[in-house]
Each structure stands twice: as structure tokens, then as C-alpha cells.
Design a protein around this motif. Structure first.
Motif, mmCIF file in Angstrom:
data_model
loop_
_atom_site.group_PDB
_atom_site.id
_atom_site.type_symbol
_atom_site.label_atom_id
_atom_site.label_comp_id
_atom_site.label_asym_id
_atom_site.label_seq_id
_atom_site.Cartn_x
_atom_site.Cartn_y
_atom_site.Cartn_z
ATOM 1 N N ASP A 1 0.811 -1.217 0.000
ATOM 2 C CA ASP A 1 0.000 0.000 0.000
ATOM 3 C C ASP A 1 0.849 1.274 0.000
ATOM 4 O O ASP A 1 0.300 2.387 0.004
ATOM 5 C CB ASP A 1 -0.906 0.035 1.244
ATOM 6 N N ALA A 2 2.167 1.135 0.018
ATOM 7 C CA ALA A 2 3.038 2.299 0.226
ATOM 8 C C ALA A 2 2.863 3.354 -0.862
ATOM 9 O O ALA A 2 2.719 4.552 -0.564
ATOM 10 C CB ALA A 2 4.495 1.852 0.306
ATOM 11 N N ALA A 3 2.889 2.956 -2.126
ATOM 12 C CA ALA A 3 2.801 3.931 -3.214
ATOM 13 C C ALA A 3 1.461 4.659 -3.185
ATOM 14 O O ALA A 3 1.403 5.889 -3.328
ATOM 15 C CB ALA A 3 3.013 3.240 -4.562
ATOM 16 N N ALA A 4 0.386 3.919 -2.991
ATOM 17 C CA ALA A 4 -0.942 4.541 -2.946
ATOM 18 C C ALA A 4 -1.075 5.460 -1.740
ATOM 19 O O ALA A 4 -1.671 6.544 -1.830
ATOM 20 C CB ALA A 4 -2.022 3.460 -2.921
ATOM 21 N N CYS A 5 -0.544 5.050 -0.610
ATOM 22 C CA CYS A 5 -0.611 5.866 0.602
ATOM 23 C C CYS A 5 0.176 7.160 0.420
ATOM 24 O O CYS A 5 -0.291 8.241 0.818
ATOM 25 C CB CYS A 5 -0.082 5.070 1.791
ATOM 26 N N LEU A 6 1.331 7.065 -0.197
ATOM 27 C CA LEU A 6 2.131 8.261 -0.439
ATOM 28 C C LEU A 6 1.413 9.212 -1.387
ATOM 29 O O LEU A 6 1.367 10.429 -1.156
ATOM 30 C CB LEU A 6 3.493 7.862 -1.008
ATOM 31 N N ALA A 7 0.838 8.689 -2.445
ATOM 32 C CA ALA A 7 0.098 9.530 -3.385
ATOM 33 C C ALA A 7 -1.067 10.232 -2.679
ATOM 34 O O ALA A 7 -1.331 11.423 -2.931
ATOM 35 C CB ALA A 7 -0.408 8.685 -4.557
ATOM 36 N N LEU A 8 -1.747 9.519 -1.788
ATOM 37 C CA LEU A 8 -2.858 10.113 -1.047
ATOM 38 C C LEU A 8 -2.374 11.248 -0.146
ATOM 39 O O LEU A 8 -3.008 12.314 -0.075
ATOM 40 C CB LEU A 8 -3.565 9.044 -0.216
ATOM 41 N N LYS A 9 -1.262 11.044 0.531
ATOM 42 C CA LYS A 9 -0.742 12.096 1.415
ATOM 43 C C LYS A 9 -0.421 13.366 0.628
ATOM 44 O O LYS A 9 -0.703 14.486 1.086
ATOM 45 C CB LYS A 9 0.491 11.591 2.160
ATOM 46 N N LEU A 10 0.158 13.197 -0.546
ATOM 47 C CA LEU A 10 0.463 14.362 -1.371
ATOM 48 C C LEU A 10 -0.814 15.043 -1.846
ATOM 49 O O LEU A 10 -0.897 16.283 -1.911
ATOM 50 C CB LEU A 10 1.329 13.949 -2.560
ATOM 51 N N GLU A 11 -1.835 14.254 -2.167
ATOM 52 C CA GLU A 11 -3.124 14.831 -2.568
ATOM 53 C C GLU A 11 -3.768 15.576 -1.405
ATOM 54 O O GLU A 11 -4.346 16.661 -1.592
ATOM 55 C CB GLU A 11 -4.054 13.718 -3.060
ATOM 56 N N LEU A 12 -3.666 15.015 -0.202
ATOM 57 C CA LEU A 12 -4.247 15.668 0.967
ATOM 58 C C LEU A 12 -3.530 16.980 1.275
ATOM 59 O O LEU A 12 -4.158 17.969 1.676
ATOM 60 C CB LEU A 12 -4.187 14.733 2.176
ATOM 61 N N LEU A 13 -2.205 16.992 1.101
ATOM 62 C CA LEU A 13 -1.466 18.225 1.323
ATOM 63 C C LEU A 13 -1.861 19.271 0.278
ATOM 64 O O LEU A 13 -2.027 20.458 0.606
ATOM 65 C CB LEU A 13 0.036 17.951 1.249
ATOM 66 N N HIS A 14 -2.037 18.837 -0.967
ATOM 67 C CA HIS A 14 -2.473 19.765 -2.016
ATOM 68 C C HIS A 14 -3.841 20.347 -1.682
ATOM 69 O O HIS A 14 -4.058 21.574 -1.792
ATOM 70 C CB HIS A 14 -2.531 19.043 -3.360
ATOM 71 N N ALA A 15 -4.755 19.501 -1.263
ATOM 72 C CA ALA A 15 -6.103 19.971 -0.925
ATOM 73 C C ALA A 15 -6.067 20.898 0.282
ATOM 74 O O ALA A 15 -6.828 21.879 0.345
ATOM 75 C CB ALA A 15 -7.015 18.779 -0.663
ATOM 76 N N LEU A 16 -5.190 20.603 1.221
ATOM 77 C CA LEU A 16 -5.078 21.459 2.402
ATOM 78 C C LEU A 16 -4.633 22.858 2.008
ATOM 79 O O LEU A 16 -5.174 23.859 2.493
ATOM 80 C CB LEU A 16 -4.084 20.838 3.393
ATOM 81 N N ARG A 17 -3.629 22.948 1.146
ATOM 82 C CA ARG A 17 -3.152 24.267 0.721
ATOM 83 C C ARG A 17 -4.171 24.973 -0.175
ATOM 84 O O ARG A 17 -4.311 26.190 -0.125
ATOM 85 C CB ARG A 17 -1.817 24.139 -0.014
ATOM 86 N N LYS A 18 -4.870 24.222 -0.997
ATOM 87 C CA LYS A 18 -5.818 24.817 -1.940
ATOM 88 C C LYS A 18 -7.093 25.278 -1.238
ATOM 89 O O LYS A 18 -7.551 26.423 -1.433
ATOM 90 C CB LYS A 18 -6.160 23.805 -3.033
ATOM 91 N N ASP A 19 -7.652 24.422 -0.415
ATOM 92 C CA ASP A 19 -8.970 24.700 0.166
ATOM 93 C C ASP A 19 -8.934 25.002 1.654
ATOM 94 O O ASP A 19 -9.923 25.509 2.202
ATOM 95 C CB ASP A 19 -9.907 23.502 -0.072
ATOM 96 N N GLY A 20 -7.818 24.671 2.314
ATOM 97 C CA GLY A 20 -7.714 24.931 3.746
ATOM 98 C C GLY A 20 -8.534 23.975 4.594
ATOM 99 O O GLY A 20 -9.071 22.976 4.118
#
Length: 426
Positions: free
Chosen positions: A302-321
Motif C-alpha cells: 500500500d506504500a505507493a498509494a498511501c504516499l500519493a494520497l498524502k500528497l493529494e491531501l497536502l495539495h487539498a489542504l493548501r488549496k482549500d484549507g
């Protein structure tokens, strides 16, 4: 004048004492990394009239505990003892502080033990991941060096190095003494004087650490370890500094993102997908800007998928707060949990020590509740966008590279550099 902090409490017949010096591993010379920690640990290995065995026996007989800790910015000697044994314990501690023997045989023994500890630490994938992250994020900076040093540097340390480090940093003007528990203020100051009476006045030692520079781009450091079915994974970059005007706002926002069991990271990674037992984010601080980190420990598949999700969550955090509901929840959580941060004299005293040691802004702890309650949604989200980068990141992974390395690297868009380190690098 020595900085003395006294926090009286008659609740229990115990006294806790911390003698902190404003010097730590950041002062280790190149090629002698681990010297500050070695010097502090040698204080317990013998002093004038005291062998290491006699020291340990006396600590036990007096019903006390004594330890040393070293960080990049400080070296501390701390002890806790039952009230009736306070006087003889202070006598012992003052001797260890002022008249250490730095015995050659004890130093050789300590260096062998420290080397064995470094080798043993390779068994901890979490430790390996954290080390790879910091030495990559803070490459060429004192915060990237290991407090415990490395094996070649430890082997190079000689008695003269220890004596020199001790002489340069263990002085009254470089010390802060914190005393809490079953003492009054006058007695606390008298104890501080006894503890430091044998040290030279000296001078406050300047902090040699410059502000860390942001490293541009996304970097993957993969610690290659055989037969890993589970990974350790840290993603992050530079974070905040206590003097930042949006420091508290970022602390609040980060709590919503990854600071509680119900935070966004935990819900998305663990609750919804079951990819990692834990998922959290942290904003650290020191005298200079420290790191923002996101941590997970998914199984290898699950490592690759989990890493991709974390990066997506960080992007969403910066974009939408964060949302208004998240802000409301974490404010209540932080305010209500604050009682557990100040419910003992020892904790209250440590907050004051931390403020002095790390040169925190005036009222950093005392005013934090009102500052938390004053954070607006716009301020929290502005702090996220200002302080957390999704472009300048370090991704640290411990796993078996031949099995998942390519998949992990492909899961990081715009990856600038991949570095594969053996697990026994340090």
C-alpha cells in the motif's frame, strides 16, 4: 546571573530539578559529531571521590533518578528525588556537574556502548526514516546532524575533546536551573546556587545555528532494508518558527489536519482505507525554523498509494484549507486538553524552561489559550499556504527498494531527485 525558575507544589514529597545549558549538538565540531552527548553522559561516569559504580548505588539508595539529555540546542542534567533525600542528592549532583573526572577507561567504555546503540538503532525502521528525513531536509545544516553522532566520529573522540567541550559550555552564565515540587522559592534559589557553585561564571554561549535554507524541489530518500513487509514513511518540509506572526494559526490548522485521532489524515488514511494504523502530522520548533512532517506506516503493497494520497491531501489542504467545522472542533480540543499540559508543577516549570531555553516570544505559553481562541479561519488557512510547501518536499521511506522503489518514486509527481541509502549508512 544564572536564570533560575522555581515552581513550588506541596502536593507530593518529590522535587524535580533540571540544569540546562544553552549548548547542544549544534556545537559539535565536524568530525566529532556526538561530542556534546558524550560529554553530558560522562558526567555520570565518575567525579572527584566518586566512581561510576558508587554514583549508581547512591542514586538508588537515595530513592532518586538522574539522567542527561542533549538536543541540538541544549544539554540537560535532570533528577527527581524524594524530599527527605534532597540535600544529599543535591550534593551528589553538584559534584558531578563541577568535578567530573572524565576517566579514560570510562570514556572508552561509553564510546563502545554508544557505538553499539547506533548499530542497534538500525533495527528501528521509524528511527531510520526520521534520520533519513532530517539529514536530507537539513543537508549541510546542524539540524541535519545526528545528536548521537556516527561511528567514525565517536571513535575519533578523545578525552581532550570532552574536556574542551565541557570547559567551553558548562558555566553558570550558560545555565538555566529549573526546580519544581516540594520546595519554596527561597529554597529553590539556594539549591540552584549549590548546584552551580563549583562551576566557573563563564559566559552565555552564542547559538551557532543559522536559519535553514529551503531546498527547492521534491526529493525522495529511500532507505533500502531487506525483507520489509511494512514501510515507514515521512513527508514534509520546513515549517514554522515561534516568532512567525502566524505560528499559532499554523499550530491550530495542523491540529485539524493531523494532530488528533479524528483529524483529516487519520480519517482518510486509517478510517476510510485501513492503510496505516497511525497517521499524523507535526509542526516542530527549535531556536531556528524546524520541520513540518506527515507520518504513516503502511504495508509495503500500500506504500505507493498511501504516499500519493498524502500528497493529494497536502495539495487539498493548501488549496482549500481547513473547514469552519474543523477549526471549531480543534479550538475546543486544544482549550480543553490544555489542563493536562499544566496539571503538575513539573510541567509548568518545564514550560518556563522551554520559553527561556528556546527564546520563545514573551507569553508564548501563558497567552496561548487566548491566542488559539483568537485564530480565525482565514488566518489558519493563510498560515497553511504561507508556511507549508507542496513543491519543496522531502519524502523519506524505509522499505525494500527492489520490491516497491519504482512504484513509490512514480507516485510522486514532479520528483526531482531519488536517493537510495543503505539502512546501515550511519
Amino acid at each position: 546571573m544564572t536564570h533560575v525558575i522555581v515552581e513550588p507544589s506541596p502536593a507530593l514529597p518529590l522535587v524535580s530539578v533540571v540544569v540546562a545549558f544553552r549548548s547542544g549538538s549544534a556545537h559539535d565540531p565536524v568530525g566529532r559529531e556526538g561530542l556534546g552527548r558524550t560529554t553530558a553522559r560522562m558526567l555520570r561516569r565518575g567525579a572527584e571521590g566518586w566512581s561510576s559504580e558508587k554514583i549508581e548505588q547512591t542514586i538508588d539508595l537515595l530513592g532518586g533518578e538522574l539522567g542527561v539529555d542533549v538536543s541540538p540546542s541544549s544539554s540537560t542534567v535532570h533528577f527527581e528525588v524524594i524530599r527527605r533525600s534532597l540535600d544529599p542528592f543535591v550534593d551528589l549532583a553538584s559534584t558531578l556537574l563541577a568535578r567530573p573526572s572524565f576517566d579514560e577507561a570510562e570514556l572508552a567504555r561509553l564510546k563502545r556502548e554508544a557505538e553499539a546503540e547506533l548499530i542497534e538503532s538500525r533495527d528501528s525502521d521509524g528511527t531510520l526514516c526520521a534520520r533519513a528525513f532530517r539529514r536530507t531536509l537539513f543537508a549541510g545544516h546542524p539540524y541535519g546532524r545526528r545528536v548521537a553522532g556516527c561511528i567514525p566520529a565517536l571513535r575519533a573522540i578523545e578525552r581532550a575533546d570532552v574536556v574542551s567541550f565541557y570547559g567551553a559550555h558548562y558555566a553558570r552564565e550558560n545555565a538555566i536551573v529549573t526546580i519544581s515540587g516540594d520546595v519554596d522559592v527561597e529554597e529553590g534559589h539556594a539549591i540552584a546556587e549549590r548546584l552551580l557553585s563549583g562551576l566557573p561564571a563563564g559566559a552565555r554561549v552564542p547559538d551557532p545555528v543559522p536559519p535553514p535554507a529551503r531546498r527547492a524541489g521534491r526529493r525522495l530518500v529511500f532507505v533500502d532494508k531487506p525483507e520489509r513487509t511494512q514501510t515507514q514513511m515521512i513527508v514534509g518540509g520546513l515549517g514554522t518558527h515561534p516568532n512567525d506572526p502566524d505560528h499559532v494559526a499554523l499550530l491550530v490548522a495542523n491540529t485539524a489536519f493531523g494532530g488528533t485521532f479524528t483529524s483529516r489524515l487519520m480519517q482518510e488514511v486509517r478510517a476510510k482505507r485501513g492503510w496505516s494504523y497511525g497517521a499524523s502530522s507535526r509542526v516542530g520548533f527549535d531556536r531556528q525554523r524546524d520541520a513540518f512532517t506527515m507520518w504513516t506506516a503502511p504495508k509495503a503493497s500500500d506504500a505507493a498509494a498511501c504516499l500519493a494520497l498524502k500528497l493529494e491531501l497536502l495539495h487539498a489542504l493548501r488549496k482549500d484549507g481547513i473547514t469552519r467545522e474543523e477549526l471549531s472542533f480543534v479550538k475546543k480540543y486544544l482549550v480543553r486538553s490544555h489542563a493536562f499540559e499544566v496539571d503538575t508543577a513539573r510541567k509548568r516549570a518545564y514550560q518556563k524552561l522551554e520559553a527561556a531555553l528556546y527564546e520563545l516570544p514573551e507569553g508564548y505559553h501563558d497567552k496561548q489559550l487566548e491566542q488559539i481562541e483568537a485564530v480565525t479561519l482565514d488566518e489558519a488557512n493563510a498560515a497553511i499556504r504561507e508556511r507549508l510547501s507542496e513543491d519543496d518536499l522531502v519524502v523519506s521511506v524505509v522499505g525494500t527498494f527492489s520490491q516497491i522503489g519504482d512504484a513509490v518514486a512514480k507516485s510522486v509527481p514532479r520528483l526531482q531527485e531519488t536517493q537510495v541509502d543503505p539502512f546501515d549508512l550511519e
